[in-house]
Write a protein that holds these residues in place. Structure first.
Motif, PDB file in Angstrom:
ATOM      1  N   MET A 295     -55.994  56.610  70.148  1.00  0.00           N
ATOM      2  CA  MET A 295     -56.703  55.601  70.856  1.00  0.00           C
ATOM      3  C   MET A 295     -56.648  54.216  70.281  1.00  0.00           C
ATOM      4  SD  MET A 295     -58.897  57.269  73.183  1.00  0.00           S
ATOM      5  CE  MET A 295     -59.014  59.059  73.334  1.00  0.00           C
ATOM      6  N   GLU A 296     -56.473  54.043  69.221  1.00  0.00           N
ATOM      7  CA  GLU A 296     -56.270  52.802  68.581  1.00  0.00           C
ATOM      8  C   GLU A 296     -55.163  52.313  69.211  1.00  0.00           C
ATOM      9  OE1 GLU A 296     -56.638  49.075  66.402  1.00  0.00           O
ATOM     10  OE2 GLU A 296     -58.047  50.686  67.068  1.00  0.00           O
ATOM     11  N   ALA A 297     -53.843  52.919  69.114  1.00  0.00           N
ATOM     12  CA  ALA A 297     -52.568  52.649  69.668  1.00  0.00           C
ATOM     13  C   ALA A 297     -52.688  52.232  71.080  1.00  0.00           C
ATOM     14  CB  ALA A 297     -51.566  53.695  69.673  1.00  0.00           C
ATOM     15  N   PHE A 298     -53.389  53.043  71.893  1.00  0.00           N
ATOM     16  CA  PHE A 298     -53.853  52.680  73.410  1.00  0.00           C
ATOM     17  C   PHE A 298     -54.632  51.224  73.663  1.00  0.00           C
ATOM     18  CE2 PHE A 298     -51.492  55.956  74.757  1.00  0.00           C
ATOM     19  CZ  PHE A 298     -51.078  56.086  76.039  1.00  0.00           C
ATOM     20  N   ALA A 299     -55.689  51.253  72.709  1.00  0.00           N
ATOM     21  CA  ALA A 299     -56.424  50.028  72.816  1.00  0.00           C
ATOM     22  C   ALA A 299     -55.570  48.775  72.486  1.00  0.00           C
ATOM     23  CB  ALA A 299     -57.594  50.004  71.725  1.00  0.00           C
ATOM     24  N   VAL A 300     -54.779  49.077  71.162  1.00  0.00           N
ATOM     25  CA  VAL A 300     -53.972  47.598  71.210  1.00  0.00           C
ATOM     26  C   VAL A 300     -52.978  47.437  72.179  1.00  0.00           C
ATOM     27  CG1 VAL A 300     -52.298  46.784  69.421  1.00  0.00           C
ATOM     28  CG2 VAL A 300     -54.600  47.941  68.669  1.00  0.00           C
ATOM     29  N   GLY A 301     -51.856  48.352  72.301  1.00  0.00           N
ATOM     30  CA  GLY A 301     -50.866  48.292  73.285  1.00  0.00           C
ATOM     31  C   GLY A 301     -50.928  47.791  74.572  1.00  0.00           C
ATOM     32  N   LEU A 302     -52.267  48.541  75.230  1.00  0.00           N
ATOM     33  CA  LEU A 302     -52.829  48.178  76.617  1.00  0.00           C
ATOM     34  C   LEU A 302     -53.597  47.178  76.821  1.00  0.00           C
ATOM     35  CD1 LEU A 302     -51.363  51.175  76.494  1.00  0.00           C
ATOM     36  CD2 LEU A 302     -52.932  51.690  78.702  1.00  0.00           C
ATOM     37  N   GLU A 303     -54.234  46.530  75.569  1.00  0.00           N
ATOM     38  CA  GLU A 303     -55.010  45.388  75.314  1.00  0.00           C
ATOM     39  C   GLU A 303     -56.284  45.853  76.343  1.00  0.00           C
ATOM     40  OE1 GLU A 303     -53.241  41.531  76.469  1.00  0.00           O
ATOM     41  OE2 GLU A 303     -51.748  42.091  75.111  1.00  0.00           O
ATOM     42  N   LEU A 304     -56.868  47.076  75.792  1.00  0.00           N
ATOM     43  CA  LEU A 304     -57.942  47.708  76.823  1.00  0.00           C
ATOM     44  C   LEU A 304     -59.187  46.831  76.432  1.00  0.00           C
ATOM     45  CD1 LEU A 304     -57.438  51.463  75.935  1.00  0.00           C
ATOM     46  CD2 LEU A 304     -56.989  50.068  77.959  1.00  0.00           C
ATOM     47  N   PRO A 305     -60.019  46.677  77.702  1.00  0.00           N
ATOM     48  CA  PRO A 305     -61.281  45.856  77.317  1.00  0.00           C
ATOM     49  C   PRO A 305     -62.156  46.143  75.987  1.00  0.00           C
ATOM     50  CG  PRO A 305     -61.097  46.757  79.418  1.00  0.00           C
ATOM     51  CD  PRO A 305     -59.936  47.444  78.788  1.00  0.00           C
ATOM     52  N   GLY A 306     -62.881  45.281  75.743  1.00  0.00           N
ATOM     53  CA  GLY A 306     -63.943  45.283  74.288  1.00  0.00           C
ATOM     54  C   GLY A 306     -64.632  46.613  74.532  1.00  0.00           C
ATOM     55  N   TYR A 307     -65.153  46.798  75.755  1.00  0.00           N
ATOM     56  CA  TYR A 307     -66.092  48.211  76.081  1.00  0.00           C
ATOM     57  C   TYR A 307     -65.310  49.416  75.791  1.00  0.00           C
ATOM     58  CZ  TYR A 307     -64.349  47.572  80.769  1.00  0.00           C
ATOM     59  OH  TYR A 307     -63.347  47.795  81.829  1.00  0.00           O
ATOM     60  N   PHE A 308     -64.079  49.415  75.744  1.00  0.00           N
ATOM     61  CA  PHE A 308     -63.179  50.798  75.496  1.00  0.00           C
ATOM     62  C   PHE A 308     -63.802  51.632  74.500  1.00  0.00           C
ATOM     63  CE2 PHE A 308     -59.508  53.080  73.648  1.00  0.00           C
ATOM     64  CZ  PHE A 308     -59.671  53.916  74.625  1.00  0.00           C
ATOM     65  N   GLY A 309     -64.454  52.639  74.866  1.00  0.00           N
ATOM     66  CA  GLY A 309     -65.245  53.659  73.979  1.00  0.00           C
ATOM     67  C   GLY A 309     -64.498  54.654  73.100  1.00  0.00           C
ATOM     68  N   ARG A 310     -62.974  54.549  73.130  1.00  0.00           N
ATOM     69  CA  ARG A 310     -62.101  55.225  72.299  1.00  0.00           C
ATOM     70  C   ARG A 310     -62.291  56.651  72.286  1.00  0.00           C
ATOM     71  NH1 ARG A 310     -61.574  50.298  70.323  1.00  0.00           N
ATOM     72  NH2 ARG A 310     -59.781  49.779  68.946  1.00  0.00           N
ATOM     73  N   ASN A 311     -62.652  57.317  73.438  1.00  0.00           N
ATOM     74  CA  ASN A 311     -62.915  58.812  73.792  1.00  0.00           C
ATOM     75  C   ASN A 311     -61.990  58.924  75.014  1.00  0.00           C
ATOM     76  OD1 ASN A 311     -64.674  58.512  75.989  1.00  0.00           O
ATOM     77  ND2 ASN A 311     -66.101  57.854  74.282  1.00  0.00           N
ATOM     78  N   TRP A 312     -61.712  60.223  75.231  1.00  0.00           N
ATOM     79  CA  TRP A 312     -60.916  60.613  76.633  1.00  0.00           C
ATOM     80  C   TRP A 312     -61.574  60.168  77.779  1.00  0.00           C
ATOM     81  CZ3 TRP A 312     -56.587  61.206  74.706  1.00  0.00           C
ATOM     82  CH2 TRP A 312     -56.353  61.957  73.490  1.00  0.00           C
ATOM     83  N   ASP A 313     -63.007  60.252  77.823  1.00  0.00           N
ATOM     84  CA  ASP A 313     -63.664  59.801  79.167  1.00  0.00           C
ATOM     85  C   ASP A 313     -63.213  58.199  79.403  1.00  0.00           C
ATOM     86  OD1 ASP A 313     -64.450  62.065  79.960  1.00  0.00           O
ATOM     87  OD2 ASP A 313     -66.329  62.092  79.014  1.00  0.00           O
ATOM     88  N   ALA A 314     -63.545  57.488  78.171  1.00  0.00           N
ATOM     89  CA  ALA A 314     -63.513  56.014  78.205  1.00  0.00           C
ATOM     90  C   ALA A 314     -62.057  55.692  78.628  1.00  0.00           C
ATOM     91  CB  ALA A 314     -64.019  55.246  76.935  1.00  0.00           C
ATOM     92  N   LEU A 315     -61.142  56.437  78.016  1.00  0.00           N
ATOM     93  CA  LEU A 315     -59.553  56.220  78.472  1.00  0.00           C
ATOM     94  C   LEU A 315     -59.503  56.367  79.905  1.00  0.00           C
ATOM     95  CD1 LEU A 315     -56.883  55.395  77.633  1.00  0.00           C
ATOM     96  CD2 LEU A 315     -56.475  57.718  76.996  1.00  0.00           C
ATOM     97  N   SER A 316     -60.017  57.609  80.547  1.00  0.00           N
ATOM     98  CA  SER A 316     -59.763  57.775  81.862  1.00  0.00           C
ATOM     99  C   SER A 316     -60.511  56.649  82.684  1.00  0.00           C
ATOM    100  CB  SER A 316     -60.641  59.133  82.232  1.00  0.00           C
ATOM    101  OG  SER A 316     -60.458  59.479  83.382  1.00  0.00           O
TER     102      SER A 316
END
Length: 143
Positions: free
Chosen positions: A63-84
């Motif tokens: 989740m951290e790698a995806f949050a950083v690499g994709l520059e996910l929005p700040g509201y990203f909850g770092r779980n599978w549903d949030a990633l979806s």
């Protein structure tokens, strides 16, 4: 549920087909793709990003790698549903001809955390399927 071991391979020579539509959008293993894939994506008017999974051995690291690499929005909850949710609403990435998501270190992550890799493959495949029926495709290359 998609098993990560069942994902098809994308030979490097097929990479241009991702951008011209001759290779269907989806999730592929593609160990030979490097930074040049991002250059191809940019030339085709696509937005691309890389999630570096090198050394990642668990869901939190993924989740951290995806949050950083994709520059996910700040509201990203770092779980599978949030990633979806983030991957099926890419408005935060802007308008484009298509989306290319690359990973580095997938094989190591898959070996270290096979159940988490299966969950990730399921989320990524569902997101690619969501975009496949829209005008803007999403392709994921797991390297």
């Amino acid at each position: 549920m998609t098993s990560s071991v069942d994902l098809p391979d994308l030979p490097y020579q097929d990479l241009p087909g991702v951008f011209d539509g001759t290779v269907p959008a989806g999730v592929y293993r593609c160990p030979g793709v490097g930074p040049d894939a991002l250059m191809h994506a940019e030339a085709a008017g696509w937005i691309g990003a890389v999630a570096d999974l090198t050394g990642v051995t668990d869901k939190a690291g993924f989740m951290e790698a995806f949050a950083v690499g994709l520059e996910l929005p700040g509201y990203f909850g770092r779980n599978w549903d949030a990633l979806s949710d983030c991957l099926t609403d890419l408005s935060w990435w802007g308008e484009t001809e298509g989306y290319l998501l690359l990973t580095a270190g997938w094989a190591g992550f898959e070996q270290a955390a096979p159940a988490e890799a299966d969950s990730a493959a399921g989320v990524l495949s569902a997101a690619a399927g969501y975009w496949a029926v829209r005008e803007t495709p999403l392709t994921v290359l797991l390297g």
